[in-house]
Design a protein around this motif. Structure first.
Motif, PDB file in Angstrom:
ATOM      1  N   TYR A 126       0.833  -1.206   0.000  1.00  0.00           N
ATOM      2  CA  TYR A 126       0.000   0.000   0.000  1.00  0.00           C
ATOM      3  C   TYR A 126       0.865   1.253   0.000  1.00  0.00           C
ATOM      4  O   TYR A 126       0.613   2.207  -0.740  1.00  0.00           O
ATOM      5  CB  TYR A 126      -0.921   0.053   1.216  1.00  0.00           C
ATOM      6  N   LYS A 127       1.877   1.263   0.854  1.00  0.00           N
ATOM      7  CA  LYS A 127       2.748   2.441   0.952  1.00  0.00           C
ATOM      8  C   LYS A 127       3.497   2.682  -0.356  1.00  0.00           C
ATOM      9  O   LYS A 127       3.654   3.828  -0.782  1.00  0.00           O
ATOM     10  CB  LYS A 127       3.725   2.284   2.113  1.00  0.00           C
ATOM     11  N   ARG A 128       3.975   1.608  -0.998  1.00  0.00           N
ATOM     12  CA  ARG A 128       4.656   1.771  -2.288  1.00  0.00           C
ATOM     13  C   ARG A 128       3.685   2.275  -3.338  1.00  0.00           C
ATOM     14  O   ARG A 128       4.024   3.127  -4.155  1.00  0.00           O
ATOM     15  CB  ARG A 128       5.280   0.447  -2.745  1.00  0.00           C
ATOM     16  N   PHE A 129       2.481   1.725  -3.328  1.00  0.00           N
ATOM     17  CA  PHE A 129       1.487   2.098  -4.324  1.00  0.00           C
ATOM     18  C   PHE A 129       1.106   3.572  -4.189  1.00  0.00           C
ATOM     19  O   PHE A 129       0.857   4.239  -5.177  1.00  0.00           O
ATOM     20  CB  PHE A 129       0.253   1.204  -4.175  1.00  0.00           C
ATOM     21  N   LEU A 130       1.061   4.054  -2.961  1.00  0.00           N
ATOM     22  CA  LEU A 130       0.665   5.448  -2.724  1.00  0.00           C
ATOM     23  C   LEU A 130       1.863   6.361  -2.460  1.00  0.00           C
ATOM     24  O   LEU A 130       1.702   7.456  -1.938  1.00  0.00           O
ATOM     25  CB  LEU A 130      -0.332   5.511  -1.563  1.00  0.00           C
ATOM     26  N   CYS A 131       3.075   5.944  -2.852  1.00  0.00           N
ATOM     27  CA  CYS A 131       4.276   6.755  -2.625  1.00  0.00           C
ATOM     28  C   CYS A 131       4.215   8.082  -3.374  1.00  0.00           C
ATOM     29  O   CYS A 131       4.923   9.024  -3.026  1.00  0.00           O
ATOM     30  CB  CYS A 131       5.542   5.984  -2.985  1.00  0.00           C
ATOM     31  N   ILE A 132       3.358   8.166  -4.355  1.00  0.00           N
ATOM     32  CA  ILE A 132       3.177   9.411  -5.101  1.00  0.00           C
ATOM     33  C   ILE A 132       2.833  10.567  -4.153  1.00  0.00           C
ATOM     34  O   ILE A 132       3.149  11.712  -4.422  1.00  0.00           O
ATOM     35  CB  ILE A 132       2.101   9.228  -6.198  1.00  0.00           C
ATOM     36  N   GLY A 151      -7.547   1.162  -8.880  1.00  0.00           N
ATOM     37  CA  GLY A 151      -7.379   2.374  -9.686  1.00  0.00           C
ATOM     38  C   GLY A 151      -8.035   3.584  -9.033  1.00  0.00           C
ATOM     39  O   GLY A 151      -7.474   4.682  -9.024  1.00  0.00           O
ATOM     40  N   PHE A 152      -9.219   3.369  -8.475  1.00  0.00           N
ATOM     41  CA  PHE A 152      -9.887   4.475  -7.796  1.00  0.00           C
ATOM     42  C   PHE A 152      -9.200   4.780  -6.469  1.00  0.00           C
ATOM     43  O   PHE A 152      -9.122   5.938  -6.060  1.00  0.00           O
ATOM     44  CB  PHE A 152     -11.375   4.187  -7.610  1.00  0.00           C
ATOM     45  N   CYS A 153      -8.669   3.744  -5.803  1.00  0.00           N
ATOM     46  CA  CYS A 153      -7.912   3.967  -4.571  1.00  0.00           C
ATOM     47  C   CYS A 153      -6.709   4.867  -4.841  1.00  0.00           C
ATOM     48  O   CYS A 153      -6.382   5.748  -4.039  1.00  0.00           O
ATOM     49  CB  CYS A 153      -7.429   2.648  -3.972  1.00  0.00           C
ATOM     50  N   LEU A 154      -6.024   4.634  -5.968  1.00  0.00           N
ATOM     51  CA  LEU A 154      -4.876   5.478  -6.324  1.00  0.00           C
ATOM     52  C   LEU A 154      -5.322   6.922  -6.519  1.00  0.00           C
ATOM     53  O   LEU A 154      -4.669   7.849  -6.040  1.00  0.00           O
ATOM     54  CB  LEU A 154      -4.192   4.952  -7.581  1.00  0.00           C
ATOM     55  N   GLY A 189     -15.846 -10.211  -2.570  1.00  0.00           N
ATOM     56  CA  GLY A 189     -15.615 -10.971  -1.340  1.00  0.00           C
ATOM     57  C   GLY A 189     -14.365 -10.539  -0.607  1.00  0.00           C
ATOM     58  O   GLY A 189     -13.787 -11.305   0.163  1.00  0.00           O
ATOM     59  N   LEU A 190     -13.938  -9.300  -0.823  1.00  0.00           N
ATOM     60  CA  LEU A 190     -12.690  -8.804  -0.240  1.00  0.00           C
ATOM     61  C   LEU A 190     -12.912  -7.485   0.499  1.00  0.00           C
ATOM     62  O   LEU A 190     -13.673  -6.632   0.040  1.00  0.00           O
ATOM     63  CB  LEU A 190     -11.655  -8.601  -1.355  1.00  0.00           C
ATOM     64  N   HIS A 191     -12.233  -7.348   1.621  1.00  0.00           N
ATOM     65  CA  HIS A 191     -12.245  -6.075   2.354  1.00  0.00           C
ATOM     66  C   HIS A 191     -11.502  -5.032   1.514  1.00  0.00           C
ATOM     67  O   HIS A 191     -10.493  -5.346   0.887  1.00  0.00           O
ATOM     68  CB  HIS A 191     -11.532  -6.266   3.702  1.00  0.00           C
ATOM     69  N   PRO A 192     -11.954  -3.781   1.499  1.00  0.00           N
ATOM     70  CA  PRO A 192     -11.231  -2.742   0.759  1.00  0.00           C
ATOM     71  C   PRO A 192      -9.805  -2.578   1.272  1.00  0.00           C
ATOM     72  O   PRO A 192      -9.518  -2.808   2.447  1.00  0.00           O
ATOM     73  CB  PRO A 192     -12.051  -1.468   1.018  1.00  0.00           C
ATOM     74  N   GLY A 193      -8.926  -2.154   0.381  1.00  0.00           N
ATOM     75  CA  GLY A 193      -7.530  -1.933   0.733  1.00  0.00           C
ATOM     76  C   GLY A 193      -7.025  -0.616   0.181  1.00  0.00           C
ATOM     77  O   GLY A 193      -7.804   0.224  -0.272  1.00  0.00           O
ATOM     78  N   MET A 194      -5.714  -0.443   0.219  1.00  0.00           N
ATOM     79  CA  MET A 194      -5.032   0.733  -0.306  1.00  0.00           C
ATOM     80  C   MET A 194      -5.556   2.032   0.288  1.00  0.00           C
ATOM     81  O   MET A 194      -5.654   3.040  -0.378  1.00  0.00           O
ATOM     82  CB  MET A 194      -5.099   0.755  -1.816  1.00  0.00           C
TER      83      MET A 194
END
Length: 177
Positions: free
Chosen positions: A5-11, A30-33, A57-62
């Motif tokens: 998550y941290k790498r993905f949102l390093c922007i 994509g929307f999380c980003l 069937g998944l909890h939200p992330g990012m």
């Protein structure tokens, strides 16, 4: 997952305003980003946005559970996160998910960037730091909680059913296992 998550949102660590142009579907990660990685979002008139994690069937992330309530409030966040419904550009503006809608989101984003460039650089940088510092309160806790909750969902039959139904282009049948 937290490191991902941290790498993905390093922007978010860039010392300049991040403006997202949402030109089409922005769903799930994509929307999380766009939510967590952008300071300003512009949606094309035909754009669709949403967080469909529960439909899989998944909890939200990012950090979706962190940024969405900040932007749109807890009630709207609950609506979108629990139903997984998609919203169009007009509704996204009214909910506070995006700042503007435009026929050409990229051109509108560049217009915003040009306008920001007319402002004093130090004032822009420090304002951005203040805004992001406020947004960062509790962010690490959200990363941790989401990673823990996703780990609970990974081994479930519901996640398997959600992914299979998506591949087979049918509605899922969840039984809570």
């Amino acid at each position: 997952m937290q490191a991902f998550y941290k790498r993905f949102l390093c922007i978010r660590s860039l010392p300049v305003p991040i403006i997202s142009a949402i030109n089409g579907p922005a769903v799930g990660a994509g929307f999380c980003l766009a939510l967590g990685g952008s300071d300003i979002r512009v949606a094309a008139t035909k754009a669709k946005m949403g967080l469909t994690f529960p439909k899989l069937g998944l909890h939200p992330g990012m950090a979706a559970t962190h940024f969405l309530p900040q932007l749109a409030g807890p009630q709207v966040a609950a609506d979108l996160l629990l139903t997984g419904r998609l919203v169009g550009a007009e509704e996204a503006v009214s909910l506070g998910l995006v700042a503007r809608k435009a026929d050409d989101a990229f051109a509108a984003s560049l217009e915003i960037a040009r306008d920001i460039c007319l402002s004093a650089p130090v004032a822009v940088r420090t304002t951005l730091e203040t805004l992001r510092n406020k947004q960062n309160i509790g962010l690490d806790d959200s990363y941790r909680r989401e990673a823990e909750a996703q780990a609970v969902c990974y081994p479930t039959q519901d996640l398997k059913e959600g992914v299979t139904s998506l591949q087979e282009k049918r509605k899922p049948f969840f039984d809570g296992h």
